[in-house]
Design a protein around this motif. Sequence first.
Motif, PDB file in Angstrom:
ATOM      1  N   ASN A 185     -11.955  -5.613  -6.156  1.00 43.48           N
ATOM      2  CA  ASN A 185     -11.036  -6.041  -5.404  1.00 43.48           C
ATOM      3  C   ASN A 185      -9.880  -5.191  -5.167  1.00 43.48           C
ATOM      4  OD1 ASN A 185      -8.183  -7.542  -5.447  1.00 43.48           O
ATOM      5  ND2 ASN A 185      -8.829  -9.398  -6.362  1.00 43.48           N
ATOM      6  N   LYS A 186      -9.339  -5.168  -3.855  1.00 41.64           N
ATOM      7  CA  LYS A 186      -8.515  -4.246  -3.331  1.00 41.64           C
ATOM      8  C   LYS A 186      -7.146  -4.666  -3.312  1.00 41.64           C
ATOM      9  CE  LYS A 186     -12.303  -2.032  -0.473  1.00 41.64           C
ATOM     10  NZ  LYS A 186     -12.845  -1.670   0.832  1.00 41.64           N
ATOM     11  N   SER A 187      -6.786  -5.604  -3.795  1.00 40.05           N
ATOM     12  CA  SER A 187      -5.540  -6.070  -3.582  1.00 40.05           C
ATOM     13  C   SER A 187      -4.352  -5.301  -4.060  1.00 40.05           C
ATOM     14  CB  SER A 187      -5.304  -7.585  -4.368  1.00 40.05           C
ATOM     15  OG  SER A 187      -5.571  -7.379  -5.845  1.00 40.05           O
ATOM     16  N   PRO A 188      -4.695  -4.317  -5.039  1.00 37.75           N
ATOM     17  CA  PRO A 188      -3.512  -3.523  -5.690  1.00 37.75           C
ATOM     18  C   PRO A 188      -3.094  -2.548  -4.618  1.00 37.75           C
ATOM     19  CG  PRO A 188      -5.306  -3.589  -7.289  1.00 37.75           C
ATOM     20  CD  PRO A 188      -5.706  -4.268  -6.171  1.00 37.75           C
ATOM     21  N   LEU A 189      -3.940  -2.489  -3.487  1.00 36.94           N
ATOM     22  CA  LEU A 189      -3.623  -1.392  -2.363  1.00 36.94           C
ATOM     23  C   LEU A 189      -2.606  -2.015  -1.684  1.00 36.94           C
ATOM     24  CD1 LEU A 189      -7.286  -0.339  -1.480  1.00 36.94           C
ATOM     25  CD2 LEU A 189      -5.526   0.788  -3.149  1.00 36.94           C
ATOM     26  N   ASN A 190      -2.260  -3.215  -1.430  1.00 35.33           N
ATOM     27  CA  ASN A 190      -1.126  -3.495  -1.179  1.00 35.33           C
ATOM     28  C   ASN A 190       0.316  -3.124  -1.434  1.00 35.33           C
ATOM     29  OD1 ASN A 190      -2.760  -5.466   0.568  1.00 35.33           O
ATOM     30  ND2 ASN A 190      -2.594  -7.032  -0.932  1.00 35.33           N
ATOM     31  N   TYR A 191       0.045  -2.477  -2.640  1.00 30.68           N
ATOM     32  CA  TYR A 191       1.374  -1.855  -3.137  1.00 30.68           C
ATOM     33  C   TYR A 191       1.478  -0.365  -2.969  1.00 30.68           C
ATOM     34  CZ  TYR A 191       1.856  -6.577  -5.006  1.00 30.68           C
ATOM     35  OH  TYR A 191       1.992  -7.970  -5.218  1.00 30.68           O
ATOM     36  N   CYS A 192       0.382   0.203  -2.248  1.00 30.32           N
ATOM     37  CA  CYS A 192       0.538   1.708  -1.811  1.00 30.32           C
ATOM     38  C   CYS A 192       1.967   1.916  -1.042  1.00 30.32           C
ATOM     39  CB  CYS A 192      -0.522   2.108  -0.983  1.00 30.32           C
ATOM     40  SG  CYS A 192      -2.234   2.223  -2.132  1.00 30.32           S
ATOM     41  N   MET A 193       2.427   2.935  -0.982  1.00 25.60           N
ATOM     42  CA  MET A 193       3.958   3.291  -0.441  1.00 25.60           C
ATOM     43  C   MET A 193       3.417   3.360   1.040  1.00 25.60           C
ATOM     44  SD  MET A 193       5.023   6.630  -2.266  1.00 25.60           S
ATOM     45  CE  MET A 193       6.478   7.199  -1.284  1.00 25.60           C
ATOM     46  N   THR A 194       4.362   2.554   1.997  1.00 27.66           N
ATOM     47  CA  THR A 194       4.008   2.666   3.230  1.00 27.66           C
ATOM     48  C   THR A 194       4.077   3.928   3.976  1.00 27.66           C
ATOM     49  OG1 THR A 194       6.356   2.318   3.735  1.00 27.66           O
ATOM     50  CG2 THR A 194       5.323   0.412   3.171  1.00 27.66           C
ATOM     51  N   ASP A 195       3.783   4.067   5.176  1.00 23.56           N
ATOM     52  CA  ASP A 195       3.596   5.337   6.154  1.00 23.56           C
ATOM     53  C   ASP A 195       5.065   5.719   6.301  1.00 23.56           C
ATOM     54  OD1 ASP A 195       0.920   5.020   6.212  1.00 23.56           O
ATOM     55  OD2 ASP A 195       0.918   4.770   8.315  1.00 23.56           O
ATOM     56  N   GLU A 196       6.080   4.891   6.316  1.00 25.44           N
ATOM     57  CA  GLU A 196       7.503   5.179   6.518  1.00 25.44           C
ATOM     58  C   GLU A 196       7.975   5.779   5.157  1.00 25.44           C
ATOM     59  OE1 GLU A 196      11.786   3.282   7.662  1.00 25.44           O
ATOM     60  OE2 GLU A 196       9.838   2.063   7.695  1.00 25.44           O
ATOM     61  N   GLN A 197       7.793   5.254   4.026  1.00 25.28           N
ATOM     62  CA  GLN A 197       8.172   5.748   2.711  1.00 25.28           C
ATOM     63  C   GLN A 197       7.160   7.190   2.488  1.00 25.28           C
ATOM     64  OE1 GLN A 197       6.878   2.212   0.372  1.00 25.28           O
ATOM     65  NE2 GLN A 197       8.790   1.254   0.705  1.00 25.28           N
ATOM     66  N   LEU A 198       6.119   7.189   2.853  1.00 24.59           N
ATOM     67  CA  LEU A 198       5.498   8.456   2.603  1.00 24.59           C
ATOM     68  C   LEU A 198       6.206   9.708   3.455  1.00 24.59           C
ATOM     69  CD1 LEU A 198       1.858   7.202   2.546  1.00 24.59           C
ATOM     70  CD2 LEU A 198       2.903   8.227   0.651  1.00 24.59           C
ATOM     71  N   ARG A 199       6.574   9.310   4.496  1.00 24.30           N
ATOM     72  CA  ARG A 199       7.138  10.398   5.412  1.00 24.30           C
ATOM     73  C   ARG A 199       8.494  10.737   4.888  1.00 24.30           C
ATOM     74  NH1 ARG A 199       4.449   7.426   9.506  1.00 24.30           N
ATOM     75  NH2 ARG A 199       2.856   8.795  10.341  1.00 24.30           N
ATOM     76  N   MET A 200       9.245   9.695   4.131  1.00 27.42           N
ATOM     77  CA  MET A 200      10.462   9.984   3.388  1.00 27.42           C
ATOM     78  C   MET A 200      10.288  10.900   2.137  1.00 27.42           C
ATOM     79  SD  MET A 200      13.135   8.780   5.271  1.00 27.42           S
ATOM     80  CE  MET A 200      14.424   8.242   3.863  1.00 27.42           C
ATOM     81  N   GLU A 201       9.329  10.545   1.380  1.00 30.60           N
ATOM     82  CA  GLU A 201       9.009  10.997   0.041  1.00 30.60           C
ATOM     83  C   GLU A 201       8.018  11.971  -0.346  1.00 30.60           C
ATOM     84  OE1 GLU A 201      11.076  10.028  -2.618  1.00 30.60           O
ATOM     85  OE2 GLU A 201      12.267   8.462  -1.098  1.00 30.60           O
ATOM     86  N   LEU A 202       7.059  12.108   0.515  1.00 29.71           N
ATOM     87  CA  LEU A 202       5.905  12.854   0.126  1.00 29.71           C
ATOM     88  C   LEU A 202       6.179  14.190  -0.276  1.00 29.71           C
ATOM     89  CD1 LEU A 202       2.806  12.616  -0.500  1.00 29.71           C
ATOM     90  CD2 LEU A 202       2.207  12.788   1.863  1.00 29.71           C
ATOM     91  N   LEU A 203       6.755  15.103   0.678  1.00 27.20           N
ATOM     92  CA  LEU A 203       7.031  16.363   0.382  1.00 27.20           C
ATOM     93  C   LEU A 203       7.754  16.495  -0.826  1.00 27.20           C
ATOM     94  CD1 LEU A 203       7.420  18.143   3.876  1.00 27.20           C
ATOM     95  CD2 LEU A 203       5.426  17.933   2.657  1.00 27.20           C
TER      96      LEU A 203
END
Length: 336
Positions: free
Chosen positions: A197-215
Amino acid sequence: MESINDIIFLTAKKRELYSVVFEVTTLCNWRCKHCYIPEHIDKGLTLRQIKGALDTFRRVGVFDLTLTGGEIFTRNDALDIITLARKMGFNVRIYSNISLVTEVIAKRLSELYISEISCTLFSMDESVHDDITCVEGSYIKTIGNIILLKKYNVPVSVKTIVTRLNPGDWRDVQKFCVDNNIPFRLDHDVFAMKNGNKSPLNYCMTDEQLRMELLDLDKARNLKTINHNSEDYVCQGIQNALFISANGDIYPCVKYLKKVGNIITDDLSYIWENSVELNRIRDMKWKDLDECMKCSYRNSCIHCPGTSLLEFGSDYGPSPTSCNKAKIRKELRETA
């Protein structure tokens, strides 16, 4: 004198079983929105069966034992399990939400000299933490029991799972840990449930959040650029470790759900040394990943074959979430 890190390295190099993560139950008093456990209904093996499993681990040379759930302290015999493991000489680590810890439990853990009890704190904002756990009051209970465990000098650490629901909150949790001399770890991997079941993947960080936080997340995790050579093993962590599920099934790790046996019905030594499937998984090298080796983002990728299996259906294929993070990470590093 060899350090623990030296021993871990040597056992991985020699493929000697050193570490086991043992899920003693899937029962849990929290219902975290991104949880990978499909149903919290398995009470786990009996104490007698667990004793037999620990005897087996000891016989094959396991030293490092992590007890996890579900929530381990939903079991009335949790302290019996921990006591037994310590008497047998295991280095015991506990993964728990610690909300069920009492003064009696804290005192006993102190007497048992466990290596660590690791808990999860999603945010220093009570409403955010409780929203993720789906349990009102879980934040207050967690903070209170961190203080209680420290009172009894029990080694406690805190981990924050970063999701789209708490993208920047890890900074305040990190500050809390620094201020209170508590080891802190971060992770932003959310993965599919054990049943696919892939429903937990709905809670992955969004692309916008990743660009803000990933580094900043990479920096906080001390994560460097990775050069994946064709002869490198895809996963180093499974060279000297196993995961045992609540019903005794044996897997390479908690994310790598290729069953290779059962601790109750099968001979662990034989499985460790002779399992065709386990040896295939351990032998997997980057040169075996055709699509990944062609990918221009591969040296920015934290590739997990278990995650690929869950998301893509093949442990040789790409993981969409890992690919996306690698792409964003490469773009951010090139423009930094």
